[in-house]
Design a protein around this motif. Structure first.
Motif, PDB file in Angstrom:
ATOM      1  N   LEU A  79       7.354  -5.407   1.729  1.00  0.00           N
ATOM      2  CA  LEU A  79       6.437  -4.266   1.685  1.00  0.00           C
ATOM      3  C   LEU A  79       5.224  -4.562   0.822  1.00  0.00           C
ATOM      4  O   LEU A  79       4.100  -4.136   1.140  1.00  0.00           O
ATOM      5  CB  LEU A  79       7.163  -3.027   1.153  1.00  0.00           C
ATOM      6  N   LEU A  80       5.420  -5.293  -0.263  1.00  0.00           N
ATOM      7  CA  LEU A  80       4.284  -5.642  -1.115  1.00  0.00           C
ATOM      8  C   LEU A  80       3.328  -6.600  -0.395  1.00  0.00           C
ATOM      9  O   LEU A  80       2.105  -6.503  -0.549  1.00  0.00           O
ATOM     10  CB  LEU A  80       4.770  -6.276  -2.418  1.00  0.00           C
ATOM     11  N   ARG A  81       3.891  -7.521   0.374  1.00  0.00           N
ATOM     12  CA  ARG A  81       3.058  -8.529   1.050  1.00  0.00           C
ATOM     13  C   ARG A  81       2.324  -7.986   2.264  1.00  0.00           C
ATOM     14  O   ARG A  81       1.193  -8.383   2.540  1.00  0.00           O
ATOM     15  CB  ARG A  81       3.931  -9.707   1.498  1.00  0.00           C
ATOM     16  N   THR A  82       2.959  -7.114   3.041  1.00  0.00           N
ATOM     17  CA  THR A  82       2.373  -6.695   4.312  1.00  0.00           C
ATOM     18  C   THR A  82       1.433  -5.508   4.184  1.00  0.00           C
ATOM     19  O   THR A  82       0.741  -5.178   5.139  1.00  0.00           O
ATOM     20  CB  THR A  82       3.475  -6.328   5.317  1.00  0.00           C
ATOM     21  N   SER A  83       1.409  -4.862   3.066  1.00  0.00           N
ATOM     22  CA  SER A  83       0.526  -3.709   2.825  1.00  0.00           C
ATOM     23  C   SER A  83       0.793  -2.574   3.807  1.00  0.00           C
ATOM     24  O   SER A  83      -0.131  -1.878   4.226  1.00  0.00           O
ATOM     25  CB  SER A  83      -0.943  -4.124   2.888  1.00  0.00           C
ATOM     26  N   ILE A  84       2.073  -2.401   4.202  1.00  0.00           N
ATOM     27  CA  ILE A  84       2.409  -1.263   5.053  1.00  0.00           C
ATOM     28  C   ILE A  84       2.203   0.026   4.260  1.00  0.00           C
ATOM     29  O   ILE A  84       1.699   1.018   4.788  1.00  0.00           O
ATOM     30  CB  ILE A  84       3.866  -1.372   5.554  1.00  0.00           C
ATOM     31  N   ILE A  85       2.589  -0.011   3.011  1.00  0.00           N
ATOM     32  CA  ILE A  85       2.315   1.110   2.126  1.00  0.00           C
ATOM     33  C   ILE A  85       1.458   0.592   0.985  1.00  0.00           C
ATOM     34  O   ILE A  85       1.394  -0.613   0.740  1.00  0.00           O
ATOM     35  CB  ILE A  85       3.619   1.754   1.591  1.00  0.00           C
ATOM     36  N   SER A  86       0.790   1.498   0.303  1.00  0.00           N
ATOM     37  CA  SER A  86      -0.118   1.056  -0.752  1.00  0.00           C
ATOM     38  C   SER A  86       0.664   0.416  -1.900  1.00  0.00           C
ATOM     39  O   SER A  86       1.838   0.705  -2.118  1.00  0.00           O
ATOM     40  CB  SER A  86      -0.951   2.228  -1.260  1.00  0.00           C
ATOM     41  N   ASP A  87      -0.009  -0.445  -2.633  1.00  0.00           N
ATOM     42  CA  ASP A  87       0.640  -1.171  -3.733  1.00  0.00           C
ATOM     43  C   ASP A  87       1.159  -0.238  -4.814  1.00  0.00           C
ATOM     44  O   ASP A  87       2.201  -0.496  -5.409  1.00  0.00           O
ATOM     45  CB  ASP A  87      -0.346  -2.166  -4.355  1.00  0.00           C
ATOM     46  N   SER A  88       0.441   0.856  -5.067  1.00  0.00           N
ATOM     47  CA  SER A  88       0.887   1.764  -6.132  1.00  0.00           C
ATOM     48  C   SER A  88       2.228   2.400  -5.789  1.00  0.00           C
ATOM     49  O   SER A  88       3.057   2.628  -6.670  1.00  0.00           O
ATOM     50  CB  SER A  88      -0.162   2.841  -6.380  1.00  0.00           C
ATOM     51  N   TYR A  89       2.476   2.668  -4.502  1.00  0.00           N
ATOM     52  CA  TYR A  89       3.769   3.215  -4.104  1.00  0.00           C
ATOM     53  C   TYR A  89       4.839   2.137  -4.042  1.00  0.00           C
ATOM     54  O   TYR A  89       6.001   2.377  -4.378  1.00  0.00           O
ATOM     55  CB  TYR A  89       3.673   3.913  -2.748  1.00  0.00           C
ATOM     56  N   ALA A  90       4.470   0.962  -3.598  1.00  0.00           N
ATOM     57  CA  ALA A  90       5.450  -0.122  -3.460  1.00  0.00           C
ATOM     58  C   ALA A  90       5.993  -0.550  -4.817  1.00  0.00           C
ATOM     59  O   ALA A  90       7.167  -0.904  -4.927  1.00  0.00           O
ATOM     60  CB  ALA A  90       4.820  -1.311  -2.741  1.00  0.00           C
TER      61      ALA A  90
END
Length: 87
Positions: free
Chosen positions: A21-32
């Motif tokens: 999830l951190l690598r693919t940017s499916i969700i924003s970094d602040s949430y990940a």
């Protein structure tokens, strides 16, 4: 030993999912970055729920209650003897 391997496999899978999830940017970094915190909070709530359910469904056993009272009385006598022997 098998139980430890299952737990380790689960932790590796969760870590891989989180890194993905951190690598693919499916969700924003602040949430990940908050996902591990949410996971720990969720597990804590689940644990409290299971303890509460266990307490609500705790069977009453009169025989076990009598045995527990006997154990408590024996323990109290033992503690009293040890305290008197020390003094």
């Amino acid at each position: 030993m098998k139980h430890i391997l299952k737990i380790m496999a689960l932790l590796v899978a969760i870590s891989a999912f989180w890194i993905g999830l951190l690598r693919t940017s499916i969700i924003s970094d602040s949430y990940a970055w908050l996902l591990p915190v949410y996971l720990v909070l969720s597990l804590g709530c689940y644990g409290l729920l299971m303890v509460g359910v266990g307490l609500m469904l705790f069977p009453t056993c009169p025989q076990e209650a009598v045995l527990l009272q006997q154990d408590i009385a024996e323990g109290s006598i033992l503690i009293f003897r040890v305290e008197n022997a020390v003094h």
